[in-house]
Design a protein around this motif. Sequence first.
Motif, PDB file in Angstrom:
ATOM      1  N   GLU A  44      68.680  43.649  32.418  1.00 44.67           N
ATOM      2  CA  GLU A  44      68.556  42.231  32.766  1.00 44.67           C
ATOM      3  C   GLU A  44      68.325  42.046  34.257  1.00 44.67           C
ATOM      4  OE1 GLU A  44      71.878  40.061  31.312  1.00 44.67           O
ATOM      5  OE2 GLU A  44      71.494  40.533  29.202  1.00 44.67           O
ATOM      6  N   LEU A  45      69.066  42.787  35.073  1.00 44.52           N
ATOM      7  CA  LEU A  45      68.912  42.678  36.524  1.00 44.52           C
ATOM      8  C   LEU A  45      67.514  43.103  36.973  1.00 44.52           C
ATOM      9  CD1 LEU A  45      72.356  44.061  37.766  1.00 44.52           C
ATOM     10  CD2 LEU A  45      71.507  41.723  38.031  1.00 44.52           C
ATOM     11  N   LEU A  46      67.007  44.185  36.402  1.00 46.95           N
ATOM     12  CA  LEU A  46      65.685  44.667  36.787  1.00 46.95           C
ATOM     13  C   LEU A  46      64.597  43.664  36.404  1.00 46.95           C
ATOM     14  CD1 LEU A  46      65.928  48.454  35.808  1.00 46.95           C
ATOM     15  CD2 LEU A  46      66.120  47.449  38.084  1.00 46.95           C
ATOM     16  N   MET A  48      74.140  51.663  44.117  1.00 52.37           N
ATOM     17  CA  MET A  48      73.110  50.998  44.913  1.00 52.37           C
ATOM     18  C   MET A  48      72.994  49.526  44.533  1.00 52.37           C
ATOM     19  SD  MET A  48      70.175  54.001  44.767  1.00 52.37           S
ATOM     20  CE  MET A  48      68.889  52.991  45.523  1.00 52.37           C
ATOM     21  N   GLU A  49      72.520  48.715  45.475  1.00 52.89           N
ATOM     22  CA  GLU A  49      72.276  47.308  45.193  1.00 52.89           C
ATOM     23  C   GLU A  49      71.068  47.188  44.257  1.00 52.89           C
ATOM     24  OE1 GLU A  49      74.029  44.673  46.104  1.00 52.89           O
ATOM     25  OE2 GLU A  49      75.474  45.940  47.159  1.00 52.89           O
ATOM     26  N   PRO A  50      71.063  46.165  43.392  1.00 50.72           N
ATOM     27  CA  PRO A  50      69.938  46.008  42.458  1.00 50.72           C
ATOM     28  C   PRO A  50      68.574  45.990  43.126  1.00 50.72           C
ATOM     29  CG  PRO A  50      71.733  44.568  41.827  1.00 50.72           C
ATOM     30  CD  PRO A  50      72.123  45.173  43.149  1.00 50.72           C
ATOM     31  N   ASP A  51      68.468  45.308  44.283  1.00 52.67           N
ATOM     32  CA  ASP A  51      67.162  45.246  44.948  1.00 52.67           C
ATOM     33  C   ASP A  51      66.740  46.612  45.476  1.00 52.67           C
ATOM     34  OD1 ASP A  51      69.181  45.191  46.877  1.00 52.67           O
ATOM     35  OD2 ASP A  51      68.008  43.992  48.281  1.00 52.67           O
ATOM     36  N   GLU A  52      67.711  47.475  45.797  1.00 49.90           N
ATOM     37  CA  GLU A  52      67.386  48.828  46.229  1.00 49.90           C
ATOM     38  C   GLU A  52      66.847  49.648  45.066  1.00 49.90           C
ATOM     39  OE1 GLU A  52      70.426  49.906  49.867  1.00 49.90           O
ATOM     40  OE2 GLU A  52      71.241  49.977  47.829  1.00 49.90           O
ATOM     41  N   VAL A  66      65.116  58.790  47.149  1.00 47.19           N
ATOM     42  CA  VAL A  66      66.488  59.295  47.114  1.00 47.19           C
ATOM     43  C   VAL A  66      67.402  58.203  47.654  1.00 47.19           C
ATOM     44  CG1 VAL A  66      68.084  61.045  48.004  1.00 47.19           C
ATOM     45  CG2 VAL A  66      65.740  61.684  47.412  1.00 47.19           C
ATOM     46  N   ALA A  67      68.532  57.995  47.000  1.00 43.93           N
ATOM     47  CA  ALA A  67      69.493  56.988  47.456  1.00 43.93           C
ATOM     48  C   ALA A  67      69.846  57.223  48.922  1.00 43.93           C
ATOM     49  CB  ALA A  67      70.753  57.049  46.599  1.00 43.93           C
ATOM     50  N   PRO A  68      69.902  56.158  49.720  1.00 44.75           N
ATOM     51  CA  PRO A  68      70.226  56.317  51.149  1.00 44.75           C
ATOM     52  C   PRO A  68      71.482  57.151  51.387  1.00 44.75           C
ATOM     53  CG  PRO A  68      69.548  54.069  50.711  1.00 44.75           C
ATOM     54  CD  PRO A  68      69.639  54.741  49.375  1.00 44.75           C
ATOM     55  N   ALA A  69      72.488  57.007  50.527  1.00 45.67           N
ATOM     56  CA  ALA A  69      73.741  57.746  50.706  1.00 45.67           C
ATOM     57  C   ALA A  69      73.556  59.245  50.515  1.00 45.67           C
ATOM     58  CB  ALA A  69      74.796  57.229  49.725  1.00 45.67           C
ATOM     59  N   MET A  70      72.428  59.645  49.900  1.00 40.42           N
ATOM     60  CA  MET A  70      72.188  61.064  49.624  1.00 40.42           C
ATOM     61  C   MET A  70      71.217  61.698  50.611  1.00 40.42           C
ATOM     62  SD  MET A  70      74.154  61.450  47.034  1.00 40.42           S
ATOM     63  CE  MET A  70      73.719  63.080  46.402  1.00 40.42           C
TER      64      MET A  70
END
Length: 221
Positions: free
Chosen positions: A21-23, A108-112, A127-131
Amino acid sequence: MSLTRIVLVDDHTLFRKGLAELLEQSGSIEVTAFTGNPDDVSQLLQAHRPDVLILDLNMPGTDGITLMQQLRTEDFDLPILILTLSEAEDDLARALRAGANGYLLKSMEPDEVVDAILRARRGETVVAPAMTAKLVKLYDQKGQDAGSLLDALTPREREILTHLSRGESNKAIARTLDISHDTVKLHVRHILAKLNLSSRVEAAVFAVEHRVAPTGKNEGR
């Protein structure tokens, strides 16, 4: 660009429905199908022909990496993203070496996540910023002499490596260089072997880090 069509695979019902739904609320993504059963994935891909596939890492009976490897052997040539809770460096390494086009975190945030999916469709590695720091660490640990490794590549292989660094698919590279898809696949296998890498994603990161550019005259096709 038209709506990016995705198939979402996650065994947690509330999560996959909520994420779907968010996507779709982003207005740029259409979730054509979702499932919690890894056995359904091949059929869903054949039926819906999505632009991107998103896989949970840990699922009952199998895991996202094993499923991804199986799909690659079935010649499903589309970006595959791992979406997981795991921030373990080993999981990141396994996913990328198995050929994942990206590694995203459920935190991660939905917009990310939306941005990452759209970039993956364009052929980028995400790749996720945290990684990111862990990704850099993985390549630093290889301890290889990049210069000597690159010297082993032919001019054509270096040229193809530059295209990999831009996240281009084998089909796109074949069109650009006017060579067959099978020829590109063969060159990519040679590149991975010579650079001691396990996936095209690793090759792309290697090329970017070492600013690889074509050199010399291209060899025959």
